[in-house]
Scaffold this motif. Structure first.
Motif, short mmCIF file in Angstrom:
data_model
loop_
_atom_site.label_atom_id
_atom_site.label_comp_id
_atom_site.label_asym_id
_atom_site.label_seq_id
_atom_site.Cartn_x
_atom_site.Cartn_y
_atom_site.Cartn_z
N ILE A 126 0.83 -1.20 0.00
CA ILE A 126 0.00 0.00 0.00
C ILE A 126 0.87 1.25 0.00
O ILE A 126 0.65 2.19 -0.79
CB ILE A 126 -0.95 0.02 1.22
N GLU A 127 1.86 1.28 0.86
CA GLU A 127 2.74 2.46 0.93
C GLU A 127 3.57 2.61 -0.34
O GLU A 127 3.87 3.74 -0.75
CB GLU A 127 3.64 2.37 2.16
N ALA A 129 2.56 1.93 -3.37
CA ALA A 129 1.68 2.59 -4.33
C ALA A 129 1.47 4.06 -3.98
O ALA A 129 1.48 4.93 -4.87
CB ALA A 129 0.33 1.86 -4.37
N GLU A 130 1.30 4.33 -2.71
CA GLU A 130 1.10 5.72 -2.28
C GLU A 130 2.31 6.58 -2.62
O GLU A 130 2.16 7.70 -3.14
CB GLU A 130 0.85 5.75 -0.77
N GLN A 133 2.57 7.26 -6.39
CA GLN A 133 1.63 8.31 -6.81
C GLN A 133 2.10 9.70 -6.39
O GLN A 133 1.96 10.66 -7.14
CB GLN A 133 0.24 8.03 -6.24
N GLN A 134 2.66 9.81 -5.20
CA GLN A 134 3.16 11.10 -4.73
C GLN A 134 4.26 11.63 -5.64
O GLN A 134 4.45 12.85 -5.74
CB GLN A 134 3.68 10.97 -3.31
N LYS A 159 -6.91 2.33 4.72
CA LYS A 159 -6.82 2.39 3.25
C LYS A 159 -6.14 1.14 2.70
O LYS A 159 -5.31 0.51 3.35
CB LYS A 159 -6.07 3.65 2.83
N SER A 162 -5.96 -0.49 -3.45
CA SER A 162 -6.85 0.07 -4.46
C SER A 162 -7.09 1.57 -4.29
O SER A 162 -7.48 2.25 -5.24
CB SER A 162 -8.20 -0.66 -4.45
N ASP A 163 -6.85 2.09 -3.08
CA ASP A 163 -7.03 3.52 -2.84
C ASP A 163 -5.90 4.35 -3.43
O ASP A 163 -6.01 5.59 -3.49
CB ASP A 163 -7.12 3.80 -1.33
N PHE A 164 -4.82 3.70 -3.83
CA PHE A 164 -3.67 4.42 -4.40
C PHE A 164 -3.32 3.88 -5.79
O PHE A 164 -2.16 3.78 -6.15
CB PHE A 164 -2.47 4.30 -3.46
N ALA A 165 -4.35 3.55 -6.55
CA ALA A 165 -4.15 2.99 -7.89
C ALA A 165 -4.85 3.84 -8.93
O ALA A 165 -5.98 4.29 -8.73
CB ALA A 165 -4.67 1.56 -7.94
N ASP A 166 -4.16 4.07 -10.05
CA ASP A 166 -4.78 4.75 -11.19
C ASP A 166 -5.62 3.78 -12.00
O ASP A 166 -6.51 4.19 -12.74
CB ASP A 166 -3.69 5.37 -12.07
#
Length: 264
Positions: A126-127, A129-130, A133-134, A159, A162-166
């Motif tokens: 998760i991190e 992906a986050e 994105q940053q 989170k 999927s919360d950090f996916a385009d």
């Protein structure tokens, strides 16, 4: 049991086929990155390492992908004892580890990323992906949708990947992954996420190869000597690995704290 498992796998193939548009979009992003001379970062902890290595390097694959494999998160053969699975499962939920991993690379907005996690609920993926994105990197998440939706995130804010996916791709496996119920056994067996994940990864790979070829830059595909001849197979391997090194060098050349070496 064999026939039932194969039937379940055919249903997974249908789920993958229904995502053709998403696969093609993923391939366009990845091809753009590779044509720009950059790399697609591929990350998965635990069992998801399989999909990372399926993308590159192996027969039928080509340079342009950066397989980020942390042994502390993916070393399985001892199972228990030093470097055992308990430690790996603990580490993949340690906040801040993803930042330490990505500290090694000079990321660019031209890059793209594929982050794999069946549950999408472990902290490190998760991190990852986050953080991608940053930094302006497009992120494709490969998850098992039903399983992820039914699972609880191990991250404090709840989170998920999927919360950090385009864009999100679904392996098509069921909740809990295991697909078969054996009479007299109260726990299901025979998971399906690897099947769906491998089909998705190779569908993306094939589409990227088409786009690169049509753009005038056909990929250097690792190929068996029995198929292309021993001499050409060696040439393809050497040139593909060299290209990988050239791409990777860009991720290190200006990373982090500047030094006089950068200007040399």
């Amino acid at each position: 049991m064999v026939q039932e498992y194969l039937q379940k796998c055919r249903a997974i193939l249908d789920t993958v086929e229904a995502q053709t548009e998403q696969i093609q979009q993923t391939a366009r992003w990845f091809a753009d990155t590779i044509l720009a001379g950059r790399m697609v970062h591929v990350f998965g902890s635990g069992h998801s390492r399989i999909m990372v290595e399926e993308m590159w390097p192996r027969y039928g694959s080509f340079p342009g992908f950066n397989p980020i494999v942390e042994l502390s998160l993916t070393f399985h053969n001892l199972v228990v004892g030093a470097n055992g699975q308990r430690q790996a499962m603990f580490l993949e939920n340690v906040p801040g580890l993803a930042d330490r991993i990505l500290r090694n690379y000079d990321l660019s907005e031209q890059d793209a990323a594929l982050v794999i996690s069946s549950s999408g609920c472990n902290v490190v993926p998760i991190e990852m992906a986050e953080l991608f994105q940053q930094r302006g990197v497009k992120v494709v998440a490969l998850i098992t949708k039903e399983h992820s939706e039914a699972s609880t995130s191990k991250r404090a804010d709840g989170k998920k990947l999927s919360d950090f996916a385009d864009l999100i791709l679904d392996t098509g496996a069921p909740i809990g992954d295991a697909m078969l119920t054996v009479p007299g056994l109260d726990t299901p067996v025979a998971p399906g996420s690897t099947v769906g994940g491998a089909v998705l990864v190779n569908s993306i790979k094939a589409e990227v190869a088409r786009l690169l070829t049509e753009a005038g830059h056909p990929p250097k595909v690792l190929s068996a000597g029995v198929l292309v001849g021993a001499e050409r197979a060696v040439d393809l391997f050497e040139s593909a690995y060299d290209e990988h090194a050239h791409r990777l060098a860009k991720l290190y050349a200006r990373v982090g704290t500047p030094s006089y070496v950068i200007e040399k």
